[in-house]
Design a protein around this motif. Structure first.
Motif, short mmCIF file in Angstrom:
data_model
loop_
_atom_site.label_atom_id
_atom_site.label_comp_id
_atom_site.label_asym_id
_atom_site.label_seq_id
_atom_site.Cartn_x
_atom_site.Cartn_y
_atom_site.Cartn_z
N UNK A 54 31.02 21.34 -38.61
CA UNK A 54 31.68 22.29 -39.53
C UNK A 54 30.64 23.15 -40.24
N UNK A 55 31.07 24.29 -40.74
CA UNK A 55 30.14 25.27 -41.30
C UNK A 55 29.32 24.69 -42.45
N UNK A 56 29.93 23.84 -43.30
CA UNK A 56 29.19 23.32 -44.46
C UNK A 56 28.18 22.25 -44.09
N UNK A 57 28.12 21.86 -42.81
CA UNK A 57 27.09 20.92 -42.35
C UNK A 57 26.02 21.62 -41.53
N UNK A 58 25.93 22.94 -41.63
CA UNK A 58 24.93 23.71 -40.90
C UNK A 58 24.08 24.49 -41.90
N UNK A 59 23.26 23.78 -42.65
CA UNK A 59 22.48 24.42 -43.71
C UNK A 59 21.07 24.79 -43.28
N UNK A 60 20.37 23.88 -42.61
CA UNK A 60 18.99 24.16 -42.19
C UNK A 60 18.56 23.17 -41.12
N UNK A 61 17.46 23.50 -40.46
CA UNK A 61 16.87 22.62 -39.46
C UNK A 61 15.36 22.62 -39.68
N UNK A 62 14.77 21.43 -39.75
CA UNK A 62 13.32 21.28 -39.90
C UNK A 62 12.75 20.70 -38.61
N UNK A 63 11.69 21.32 -38.09
CA UNK A 63 11.12 20.93 -36.80
C UNK A 63 9.60 20.91 -36.93
N UNK A 64 8.94 20.22 -35.99
CA UNK A 64 7.48 20.30 -35.98
C UNK A 64 7.05 21.56 -35.23
N UNK A 65 5.76 21.73 -35.04
CA UNK A 65 5.27 22.97 -34.44
C UNK A 65 5.10 22.85 -32.93
N UNK A 66 6.07 22.18 -32.29
CA UNK A 66 6.05 22.07 -30.84
C UNK A 66 6.51 23.36 -30.18
N UNK A 67 5.94 23.66 -29.02
CA UNK A 67 6.24 24.93 -28.35
C UNK A 67 7.68 25.00 -27.86
#
Length: 399
Positions: free
Chosen positions: A300-313
């Motif tokens: 749902x839209x309210x569960x799509x706030x941000x995504x944190x990732x490492x610096x993998x290509x």
């Protein structure tokens, strides 16, 4: 007398004499420690036996280490017992002996009355009798058949950790004190064969897959990072850090043999809820993007706030992902895995299902969904022993 000379007079090797000094014996090529552990260095198997009788302690008696152990100041030591014997032989009174030792006269009297043989007080015999009386061996909890062992074995078969099992027992049997076991007891039942009331095969249920304890190894080098323009984790909103608001995710890949297959792992920071995406043919930036977009779209839209990732290509197409989903991507600094701690922990749990070096393409989407459901149903220590599914439900209800 130096140990070397004493060993020569006794007709044994100096190393054997040193082992005797530490209460260590040998049995069929294995070493038996004073606490009763028998270590076979050929097979690596550790078993529990009765403490090895020291050559200096008398046949069948306690080890030298047990004889010389000083557990608490209230217990008489061997040196004090020798003084009692010498002074008593010289005819000193009980009060005089007590003053010399800093003990009560009643303590001296009880010692002489209880440990004397035919009126003769012998300090070394008294010390051996005392050390023997301290040992009160009992059968380990999980070596006994019954509901407790069955419960623990069943949960291990579901890949629960020993700590999760111990806390679940309190929840499931709040009024039954017999259904209690410590985390250490479960590990002993798995690692020590003689306490293996649990079947040896169940040890494979441990996250590490090992049947022997090993020291922690240093962290391996991280994968190479790309240098394109990124939004760094330092620019991430403050509300993400306190985990109070749901909808912020951490992501990564677990890679199969030869880097030919992979699985996308997403973990929601507030609830530790897990989503898995299938990459059977590779993990290029475009392939990862094409799996992430529909995976995020299921939320749902309210569960799509941000995504944190490492610096993998594999996240080189992060801009296209953000445009397609409306989810901003924040990148961690080089080499600090704790900035995505929840995801790193989850990847460790997933390796229990998908071992390193295995071919991940053989698993279907249904297999991944089944694994995600198992992880989301497990109680978690960090959630107060609630499951991720329960915590996410509570967060959604509250909001």
């Amino acid at each position: 007398m130096p140990r070397r000379r004493a060993a020569a007079q006794a007709g044994v090797h100096e190393r054997t004499a040193r082992d005797w000094d530490h209460g260590i014996g040998k049995s069929n090529g294995a070493r038996v420690l004073p606490d009763g552990r028998r270590i076979d260095y050929t097979t690596g198997v550790i078993t529990i036996v009765s403490p090895f009788p020291s050559p200096l302690a008398g046949v069948g008696g306690p080890s030298l280490a047990a004889l010389e152990a000083r557990l608490h100041p209230r217990f008489l030591t061997l040196a004090e017992r020798e003084q009692i014997a010498d002074r008593h032989r010289r005819g000193e009174s009980l009060r005089a002996i007590g003053r010399a030792l800093g003990r009560a006269a009643s303590t001296v009297k009880r010692e002489i009355d209880a440990r004397s043989i035919a009126g003769d007080y012998r300090p070394h015999a008294a010390q051996r009798a005392w050390a023997t009386s301290r040992a009160r061996p009992k059968t380990a909890k999980l070596a006994q058949a019954g509901p407790l062992r069955e419960y623990v074995a069943a949960k291990l078969a579901l890949r629960w950790s020993p700590e999760q099992i111990c806390h679940a027992l309190i929840v499931d049997f709040p009024d039954d004190e017999g259904m209690r076991v410590s985390t250490k007891t479960v590990y002993q039942a798995l690692y020590v064969q003689a306490r293996g009331g649990l079947r040896r095969e169940v040890a494979t249920a441990l996250r590490t897959g090992r049947t022997r304890r090993k020291p922690h190894r240093s962290l391996q080098a991280r994968t190479p990072r790309f240098v394109e323009e990124m939004v760094m984790i330092s620019q991430r909103p403050a509300e993400v850090a306190d985990r109070a608001v749901p909808g912020h995710w951490e992501g990564d890949l677990i890679v199969g043999t030869g880097s030919r297959s992979a699985i996308v792992t997403l973990v929601e920071r507030a609830s530790r809820y897990v989503l898995l995406g299938h990459l059977p043919g590779g993990h290029s930036a475009e392939e990862v993007r094409d799996v992430l977009v529909p995976l995020i779209a299921t939320l749902p839209a309210h569960l799509r706030a941000s995504l944190t990732w490492d610096q993998g290509c594999e996240m080189a197409a992060h801009r296209q992902f953000s445009v397609a989903t409306g989810v901003p991507v924040y990148f961690c600094d080089p080499h600090p895995p704790w900035q995505r701690g929840s995801n790193e922990n989850t990847n460790g749990l997933l390796r229990q299902y998908f071992p390193k070096g295995s071919d991940l393409s053989v698993h279907s989407r249904a297999d991944l969904e089944h694994v995600a459901q198992q992880l989301n149903a497990r109680p978690r220590k960090t959630l107060g022993w609630a499951s991720p599914a329960e915590r996410l439900r509570d967060l959604l209800t509250a909001t």
